[in-house]
Scaffold this active site. Structure first.
Site, PDB file in Angstrom:
ATOM      1  CG  HIS A  56      44.020  36.491  40.570  1.00 38.22           C
ATOM      2  ND1 HIS A  56      42.939  37.274  40.215  1.00 38.22           N
ATOM      3  CD2 HIS A  56      44.964  37.351  41.054  1.00 38.22           C
ATOM      4  CE1 HIS A  56      43.211  38.544  40.466  1.00 38.22           C
ATOM      5  NE2 HIS A  56      44.440  38.616  40.967  1.00 38.22           N
ATOM      6  CE  LYS A  66      43.029  38.573  36.420  1.00 32.39           C
ATOM      7  NZ  LYS A  66      42.545  37.268  36.898  1.00 32.39           N
ATOM      8  CG  HIS A 108      43.849  42.265  36.463  1.00 32.37           C
ATOM      9  ND1 HIS A 108      42.564  42.016  36.891  1.00 32.37           N
ATOM     10  CD2 HIS A 108      44.638  42.143  37.583  1.00 32.37           C
ATOM     11  CE1 HIS A 108      42.567  41.771  38.181  1.00 32.37           C
ATOM     12  NE2 HIS A 108      43.825  41.833  38.625  1.00 32.37           N
ATOM     13  CB  CYS A 119      41.960  42.190  41.654  1.00 36.54           C
ATOM     14  SG  CYS A 119      42.943  43.637  41.218  1.00 36.54           S
ATOM     15  CD  GLU A 152      45.992  31.704  41.045  1.00 42.60           C
ATOM     16  OE1 GLU A 152      44.806  31.341  40.917  1.00 42.60           O
ATOM     17  OE2 GLU A 152      46.544  32.520  40.273  1.00 42.60           O
ATOM     18  CG  PHE A 209      46.381  45.823  45.254  1.00 45.00           C
ATOM     19  CD1 PHE A 209      47.147  44.751  44.867  1.00 45.00           C
ATOM     20  CD2 PHE A 209      46.570  47.042  44.601  1.00 45.00           C
ATOM     21  CE1 PHE A 209      48.096  44.862  43.863  1.00 45.00           C
ATOM     22  CE2 PHE A 209      47.513  47.170  43.585  1.00 45.00           C
ATOM     23  CZ  PHE A 209      48.269  46.081  43.213  1.00 45.00           C
TER      24      PHE A 209
END
Length: 411
Positions: free
Chosen positions: A302, A334, A339, A162, A313, A399
């Site tokens: 994010h 998002k 996403h 991502c 975050e 990831f």
């Protein structure tokens, strides 16, 4: 000598719209791009999640039939976004050997791969299409964009989950600084709304399961958040040296002041709870811009709406900005788009550029009860960013512990 890099073109096809203008308008109106999935395979496979952020305008409605037959959906979205961005930049007439492409994906041609596997099992090897490998390879989107605009300096692909779309922009910045090209199209795309990724993400408890209310499923920073919403689409930015842009009379949206990439080396899916890697990326991006922490006025976070990711975050932001955190307008877009995995960083970079260009931070949907552990100034209605110089970050984390951050300044 450090060159000034500017943004001169934008393009996207997203869950909110088939163009940048339509997508931005829908985002400011707090619309949702998340809808129930009507495909028969949802019921066939008894999927536990039955909604996603599908592209608002199907690629088949935009592309020629031969293009849809020869390109995986991930490359189709890339081509649409790349075309719009290139046209928006004025379709520069320059030496093709001075045009580069940095394009990303998180997963690649998953539809092509799994369809071909079904064909092999059910009909045998003679029925497998000869274009299968060119369609499924992760560099397919980059190749499609490079051939569309005739980019011969280079065409490169980054795959870092991502963080991919944002990392492609960092790479483009570095390649322009190194003199590899005068203009680079950077971005990312993804087309993974397929039963296998949905089943797999759901099995790891990563997806929201609000099947009864898809539009409110993505809830960044909300106390009741329960996972992210899968989205699809593509986004592209045309980047060039300021000298080159001014020489050809280009319209300039914003300045790309740099970016940074770090690694958590912590866990294959979970972020470092302290957010140390994410924090280092933010700090490095700010330092590369020659800016200070107090210059940051806006962050497109994010913010995937996962219980652990949003906290990590926030911890990173708080550790870097300290008391200045309260002065930063945070947008978590998002909530509207879902996403887009490898495409999400590029789309959110566009939102960050437009926020600076129009001096307006986009809103965050679905925040009804903010988690008291996340003390951020979250923008819930379109908010004017004020006068004077503006400086903003766009964060992406993936990831594998990949962290990528880009920084922009108003122009």
């Amino acid at each position: 000598m450090t060159k000034k890099i500017v943004v001169t073109g934008l393009g996207t096809t997203s869950p909110l719209g088939g163009s940048v203008g339509d997508t931005w308008k829908a985002l400011l109106a707090k619309e949702s791009g998340v809808r129930p999935l009507e495909q028969e395979w949802v019921e066939k496979y008894e999927l536990p999640v039955s909604f996603a952020g599908q592209a608002r305008v199907p690629a088949a409605d935009v592309l020629e039939r031969v293009e849809t037959k020869r390109l995986d959906p991930s490359s189709q979205f890339a081509l649409i976004a790349g075309r719009e961005a290139w046209a928006d930049a004025g379709a520069p007439d320059i030496d093709p050997e001075r045009i580069g492409v940095d394009f990303a994906t998180g997963i690649g041609g998953v539809w092509t791969l799994l369809d071909a596997w079904d064909t092999l099992r059910e009909k045998g090897p003679r029925r497998v299409l000869p274009m299968t490998v060119p369609m499924l390879m992760p560099n397919g989107p980059s190749a499609a964009v490079s051939m569309e605009i005739g980019a011969r300096a280079y065409s490169r692909t980054v795959v870092s989950a991502c963080a991919s779309g944002t990392e492609s922009i960092v790479n483009a910045y570095e390649h322009l600084q190194a003199g590899y090209a005068d203009i680079v199209v950077a971005g990312g795309s993804e087309a993974a709304i397929h039963p296998l990724p949905i089943a797999a993400f759901a099995a790891m408890q990563a997806l929201s399961k609000r099947n009864d209310s898809p539009e409110t499923a993505s809830r960044p920073y909300d106390l009741s958040r329960d996972g992210f919403v899968l989205g699809e689409g593509g986004a592209a930015l045309v980047l060039e040296t300021e000298e080159h842009a001014l020489a050809r009379g280009a319209r300039i949206y914003a300045e790309l002041t740099g970016g940074a990439v770090t690694s958590d080396a912590y866990h294959i899916t979970a972020p470092d709870p302290a957010g140390s890697g994410a924090g280092r990326a933010m700090r490095a991006a700010i330092e590369q811009a020659g800016a200070s922490i107090s210059d940051v006025t806006h962050i497109n976070a994010h913010a995937t709406s996962t219980p652990v990711g949003d906290i990590a975050e926030f911890n990173a932001i708080k550790a870097i900005f300290g008391e200045h955190t309260a002065n930063i307008a945070i947008s978590a877009t998002k909530a509207s788009t879902g996403h887009l995995l490898g495409g999400t960083g590029a789309l959110e970079a566009i939102f960050t550029v437009l926020a600076l260009h129009e001096r307006l931070a986009p809103p965050t949907r679905n925040l009804t009860e903010q988690d008291p552990a996340i003390e951020l100034d979250v923008v819930t209605e379109p908010r004017a960013l004020g006068d004077g110089p503006l400086f903003a970050l766009s964060n992406s984390f993936g990831f594998g512990g990949h962290n990528a951050v880009v920084a922009f300044r108003s122009y």
